[in-house]
Design a protein around this motif. Sequence first.
Motif, short mmCIF file in Angstrom:
data_model
loop_
_atom_site.label_atom_id
_atom_site.label_comp_id
_atom_site.label_asym_id
_atom_site.label_seq_id
_atom_site.Cartn_x
_atom_site.Cartn_y
_atom_site.Cartn_z
N GLN A 1 8.19 -17.64 1.49
CA GLN A 1 7.24 -17.35 2.30
C GLN A 1 7.40 -15.99 2.93
OE1 GLN A 1 7.44 -20.38 5.54
NE2 GLN A 1 5.57 -19.97 6.36
N VAL A 2 6.23 -15.61 3.16
CA VAL A 2 6.05 -14.23 3.96
C VAL A 2 5.37 -14.38 5.35
CG1 VAL A 2 5.37 -11.76 4.22
CG2 VAL A 2 6.41 -12.59 1.87
N ALA A 3 6.07 -14.23 6.20
CA ALA A 3 5.37 -14.65 7.64
C ALA A 3 5.68 -13.37 8.42
CB ALA A 3 5.91 -15.90 8.31
N GLY A 4 4.65 -12.67 8.99
CA GLY A 4 4.77 -11.42 9.60
C GLY A 4 5.74 -10.62 8.69
N SER A 5 6.68 -9.79 9.09
CA SER A 5 7.30 -9.07 8.05
C SER A 5 8.49 -9.56 7.51
CB SER A 5 7.62 -7.71 8.93
OG SER A 5 8.50 -8.06 9.94
N ARG A 6 8.91 -10.91 8.09
CA ARG A 6 9.89 -11.75 7.34
C ARG A 6 9.63 -12.33 6.22
NH1 ARG A 6 11.28 -15.71 11.86
NH2 ARG A 6 12.84 -16.21 10.10
N ARG A 7 10.56 -12.23 5.16
CA ARG A 7 10.57 -12.93 4.14
C ARG A 7 11.50 -14.10 4.14
NH1 ARG A 7 10.78 -11.64 -2.27
NH2 ARG A 7 11.99 -13.39 -2.92
N LEU A 8 11.14 -15.56 3.88
CA LEU A 8 11.96 -16.63 3.93
C LEU A 8 11.72 -17.41 2.80
CD1 LEU A 8 10.06 -17.82 7.20
CD2 LEU A 8 12.23 -16.57 7.13
N GLU A 9 13.00 -17.88 2.40
CA GLU A 9 13.07 -18.85 1.33
C GLU A 9 13.74 -20.12 1.74
OE1 GLU A 9 14.64 -17.15 -2.62
OE2 GLU A 9 13.83 -14.99 -2.02
N ALA A 10 13.40 -21.03 1.13
CA ALA A 10 13.90 -22.49 1.47
C ALA A 10 13.68 -23.56 0.38
CB ALA A 10 13.08 -23.04 2.66
N LYS A 11 14.72 -24.54 0.10
CA LYS A 11 14.72 -25.60 -0.71
C LYS A 11 14.51 -26.72 0.07
CE LYS A 11 17.42 -25.51 -4.51
NZ LYS A 11 18.37 -25.68 -5.38
N SER A 12 13.62 -27.62 -0.38
CA SER A 12 13.60 -28.85 0.14
C SER A 12 13.34 -30.08 -0.80
CB SER A 12 12.37 -29.03 1.13
OG SER A 12 12.10 -28.08 2.08
N MET A 13 13.97 -31.23 -0.44
CA MET A 13 13.75 -32.52 -1.17
C MET A 13 12.50 -32.87 -0.68
SD MET A 13 15.98 -33.24 -3.69
CE MET A 13 15.14 -34.84 -3.86
N ALA A 14 11.40 -33.40 -1.42
CA ALA A 14 10.14 -33.91 -1.03
C ALA A 14 9.93 -35.14 -1.63
CB ALA A 14 9.00 -32.73 -1.18
N THR A 15 9.13 -36.26 -0.93
CA THR A 15 8.60 -37.28 -1.31
C THR A 15 7.16 -37.15 -1.06
OG1 THR A 15 10.58 -38.55 -1.15
CG2 THR A 15 8.71 -39.55 -1.48
N ASN A 16 6.16 -37.34 -2.02
CA ASN A 16 4.67 -37.44 -2.03
C ASN A 16 4.29 -38.68 -2.29
OD1 ASN A 16 4.49 -34.69 -0.89
ND2 ASN A 16 4.43 -33.86 -3.08
N THR A 17 3.46 -39.43 -1.24
CA THR A 17 3.10 -40.92 -1.57
C THR A 17 1.66 -40.88 -1.69
OG1 THR A 17 5.07 -41.90 -0.47
CG2 THR A 17 3.12 -43.31 -1.02
N PHE A 18 1.19 -41.36 -3.04
CA PHE A 18 -0.16 -41.19 -3.13
C PHE A 18 -0.65 -42.69 -3.16
CE2 PHE A 18 1.45 -37.33 -4.87
CZ PHE A 18 0.46 -36.35 -4.53
N GLU A 19 -2.10 -42.90 -2.94
CA GLU A 19 -2.85 -43.96 -2.93
C GLU A 19 -4.06 -43.75 -3.72
OE1 GLU A 19 -4.66 -47.77 -0.33
OE2 GLU A 19 -3.89 -45.96 0.88
N ARG A 20 -4.43 -44.79 -4.66
CA ARG A 20 -5.76 -44.83 -5.55
C ARG A 20 -6.84 -45.36 -4.86
NH1 ARG A 20 -4.78 -46.02 -11.41
NH2 ARG A 20 -3.85 -47.61 -10.48
N MET A 21 -7.70 -44.60 -4.46
CA MET A 21 -9.00 -45.13 -3.66
C MET A 21 -10.11 -44.52 -4.39
SD MET A 21 -7.75 -44.53 0.21
CE MET A 21 -6.77 -42.91 0.19
N ALA A 22 -10.98 -45.46 -4.81
CA ALA A 22 -12.25 -45.32 -5.65
C ALA A 22 -11.81 -44.53 -6.86
CB ALA A 22 -13.23 -44.60 -4.77
#
Length: 129
Positions: free
Chosen positions: A93-114
């Motif tokens: 990510q570049v925010a302002g003049s800063r470059r940031l790097e990050a690693k995250s574990m993520a969980t995305n939950t989805f629901e089926r609708m229509a």
Amino acid sequence: MSNEQNAVLEANQTFYRAFEKKDMEAMEAVCSKGIGSLCIHPGREAIKGWDAIRQSWVKIFKATRYLEIDLEVISVEVSGDLAYVVLVEKVMQVAGSRRLEAKSMATNTFERMAGQWYLVHHHGSPIMG
């Protein structure tokens, strides 16, 4: 991989494309508008309900000039109208003049609708070390 798993992975990709492009319209199309929706950004508290979640993304998008996101999917599971994807997010990510790097574990939950999969829960946790 089943057709259902592929459809969930496609919805997951749609979410990350919207995130990476800072595209609020695309984000709104893939996210559930339910009051029970939850979002937990890395290192932050839970945000509940689409209005508050939307505001958090707007704030992130405004503060960010550029984003690159690489994903490593660990698991995708479907059970009826609910599904989840567990993955590693590598975010530059570049925010302002800063470059940031990050690693995250993520969980995305989805629901089926229509017949369509919607993101109802996103949880990212920083990977330390």
